[in-house]
Design a protein around this motif. Structure first.
Motif, PDB file in Angstrom:
ATOM      1  N   UNK A  93     -13.049 -56.496   2.580  1.00  0.00           N
ATOM      2  CA  UNK A  93     -13.216 -57.926   2.304  1.00  0.00           C
ATOM      3  C   UNK A  93     -14.687 -58.320   2.237  1.00  0.00           C
ATOM      4  N   UNK A  94     -15.559 -57.516   2.856  1.00  0.00           N
ATOM      5  CA  UNK A  94     -17.005 -57.785   2.807  1.00  0.00           C
ATOM      6  C   UNK A  94     -17.671 -57.079   1.638  1.00  0.00           C
ATOM      7  N   UNK A  95     -16.893 -56.437   0.777  1.00  0.00           N
ATOM      8  CA  UNK A  95     -17.464 -55.790  -0.397  1.00  0.00           C
ATOM      9  C   UNK A  95     -17.511 -54.282  -0.342  1.00  0.00           C
ATOM     10  N   UNK A  96     -17.075 -53.667   0.754  1.00  0.00           N
ATOM     11  CA  UNK A  96     -17.053 -52.216   0.831  1.00  0.00           C
ATOM     12  C   UNK A  96     -15.980 -51.638  -0.075  1.00  0.00           C
ATOM     13  N   UNK A  97     -16.260 -50.497  -0.672  1.00  0.00           N
ATOM     14  CA  UNK A  97     -15.292 -49.852  -1.568  1.00  0.00           C
ATOM     15  C   UNK A  97     -14.629 -48.678  -0.847  1.00  0.00           C
ATOM     16  N   UNK A  98     -13.357 -48.431  -1.198  1.00  0.00           N
ATOM     17  CA  UNK A  98     -12.542 -47.448  -0.483  1.00  0.00           C
ATOM     18  C   UNK A  98     -11.837 -46.540  -1.488  1.00  0.00           C
ATOM     19  N   UNK A  99     -11.763 -45.246  -1.180  1.00  0.00           N
ATOM     20  CA  UNK A  99     -11.058 -44.280  -2.027  1.00  0.00           C
ATOM     21  C   UNK A  99     -10.127 -43.422  -1.183  1.00  0.00           C
ATOM     22  N   UNK A 100      -8.993 -43.044  -1.776  1.00  0.00           N
ATOM     23  CA  UNK A 100      -8.039 -42.121  -1.164  1.00  0.00           C
ATOM     24  C   UNK A 100      -7.840 -40.938  -2.107  1.00  0.00           C
ATOM     25  N   UNK A 101      -8.074 -39.734  -1.604  1.00  0.00           N
ATOM     26  CA  UNK A 101      -7.887 -38.535  -2.414  1.00  0.00           C
ATOM     27  C   UNK A 101      -6.787 -37.673  -1.809  1.00  0.00           C
ATOM     28  N   UNK A 102      -5.627 -37.640  -2.478  1.00  0.00           N
ATOM     29  CA  UNK A 102      -4.494 -36.790  -2.135  1.00  0.00           C
ATOM     30  C   UNK A 102      -3.802 -37.211  -0.833  1.00  0.00           C
ATOM     31  N   UNK A 103      -3.799 -38.503  -0.570  1.00  0.00           N
ATOM     32  CA  UNK A 103      -3.022 -39.041   0.547  1.00  0.00           C
ATOM     33  C   UNK A 103      -1.623 -39.388   0.064  1.00  0.00           C
ATOM     34  N   UNK A 104      -0.626 -39.152   0.929  1.00  0.00           N
ATOM     35  CA  UNK A 104       0.740 -39.549   0.622  1.00  0.00           C
ATOM     36  C   UNK A 104       0.867 -41.071   0.753  1.00  0.00           C
TER      37      UNK A 104
END
Length: 426
Positions: A93-104
């Motif tokens: 919500x503060x602008x941080x970006x998030x990635x998920x690689x190969x999570x169920x």
């Protein structure tokens, strides 16, 4: 903005690592981490993402029985299956970006980048290899980072190996240097799990698999350092040797007249509409749905009498373990050490449903580690449960996992680790 890489490493048990001399990654000492019960892939990932117990987030296992559809569901990918807020919500919500690689259970997740295997099964019986990604070109960009295509057959099935997590490590390591790399990246390395299930944690091939995964972790920690990331790696469960062998709850329920089948060309397919009870087997737990409440005491007695069953837990007893939610079943079976639950209900190979001899993770109403082995016909997978030499799901003394961190986090348990990460991201 803070930058962090979190790596879930399948089957990285603390005692197993110590036995093979693994005491540090990137100069960081190994710490013992108590996994959440049941110690299973999807349960661990949901707990990490939410900081909640299985009773709260709803992922008790890798599968569950949908009583509305009268259908066993396994390895479903919708993020809506994981209840509760995410540990990154305030950060994003503060602008941080998030990635998920190969999570169920990542499809539809509130993140900026994600990639997950998503093959297309063709009507002719073949398969179109592919991954789901957001943005649409994310998988292609990771392929460029890895400098080779992702091979789904190395991720699961008889040919599954550490090459799958080697691809993920190479892709993520290179991706961290990209201009639009995420501030917070979650990656899953599955490679250690396969040979530990095939041969057991004491086999020489298990040691070789560990050595390969250590190299992958060293590579990821080095890439994190080079690109200004903190890094955390942890094991989701510890694999233990199979000593007692497989336990077949559905055979027992069928013999007791509580589980019904329908004949399809001589094959015995489940008839959930005529059954009183059915067990969804998943490693060292099995979730028993009693379609007829009056049959619950009889089902419990039948299953309690099986060699290899340690506990048959009703709803009130499930609460003490933090797993009391609808997906845990009316009864939850817990295996004795050295035993695991297999889904088959048939005795004669002639009765086996067609999917039994194939890699078919979504149609089989239970987890099937036999898919890690070829059958006598190399076009099919084995149905010989005696081949499986490693299993997991239990927690307790000696079953801790290994954790490595550049941050001074609380790591007594996976729940504490998730809470510490959420606090650090605030």
């Amino acid at each position: 903005m803070k930058k962090l890489l979190v790596i879930q490493t399948a089957a990285l048990g603390y005692a197993f690592a110590a036995r093979h001399g693994l005491r540090a990654i990137g100069g960081l000492p190994a710490r013992a981490l108590q996994p959440v019960f049941p110690a299973l892939t999807c349960t661990a990932q949901a707990t990490l993402r939410t900081g909640l117990t299985p009773a709260e987030h709803g992922l008790v296992a890798n599968g569950f029985f949908d009583t509305t559809l009268r259908k066993a569901c396994f390895w479903e990918q919708s993020s809506a299956l994981v209840g509760g807020p995410r540990i990154w919500d305030a950060f994003r919500s503060r602008g941080g970006t998030v990635a998920l690689a190969f999570f169920q259970q990542s499809l539809g997740e509130r993140v900026d980048q994600l990639v997950s295997p998503a093959p297309i099964h063709t009507h002719g019986g073949g398969m179109i290899m592919g991954c789901y990604s957001r943005p649409a070109d994310f998988a292609a960009r990771l392929t460029q980072c890895a400098k080779r295509p992702f091979r789904l057959h190395q991720y699961w099935g008889p040919l599954a190996s550490v090459k799958s997590s080697d691809w993920i490590a190479d892709a993520v390591s290179a991706w961290l240097a990209a201009p639009d790399a995420p501030d917070l990246c979650f990656a899953y390395l599955p490679g250690l799990d396969y040979d530990l299930q095939r041969f057991g944690p004491d086999h020489p091939k298990a040691a070789r698999a560990l050595a390969a995964v250590v190299q992958e972790l060293e590579r990821l920690f080095a890439a994190a350092r080079a690109n200004g990331y903190e890094a955390v790696a942890f094991g989701d469960y510890a694999i233990t040797p199979v000593a007692r062998g497989a336990v077949f709850p559905n055979r027992a329920l069928r013999a007791a007249g509580l589980f019904a089948v329908r004949d399809v060309r001589g094959m015995a397919y489940p008839d959930y509409y005529q059954s009183a009870a059915f067990a969804v087997a998943d490693h060292q737990i099995a979730m028993v749905t009693c379609f007829d409440p009056a049959a619950r005491p009889r089902a419990a007695d039948v299953l309690r009498g099986l060699d290899g069953v340690a506990q048959v837990l009703d709803r009130s007893q499930q609460a003490a373990l933090g797993v009391d939610c609808p997906r845990a079943g009316d009864l939850l079976l817990v295996a004795r050490p050295g035993a695991w639950f297999a889904y088959p209900w048939w005795q004669s190979p002639r009765e086996a449903p067609d999917y039994a001899g194939h890699v078919d993770i979504h149609n089989k109403p239970g987890y099937d580690p036999c898919e890690l082995f070829f059958g006598r016909n190399p076009m099919r997978v084995s149905q010989d449960t005696s081949k499986v030499r490693g299993t997991h799901g239990l927690v307790g003394a000696g079953l801790e996992t290994a954790c490595f961190s550049t941050l001074p986090l609380k790591t007594d348990s996976l729940l504490e680790l998730a809470a510490s990460l959420r606090d650090w991201l605030q």
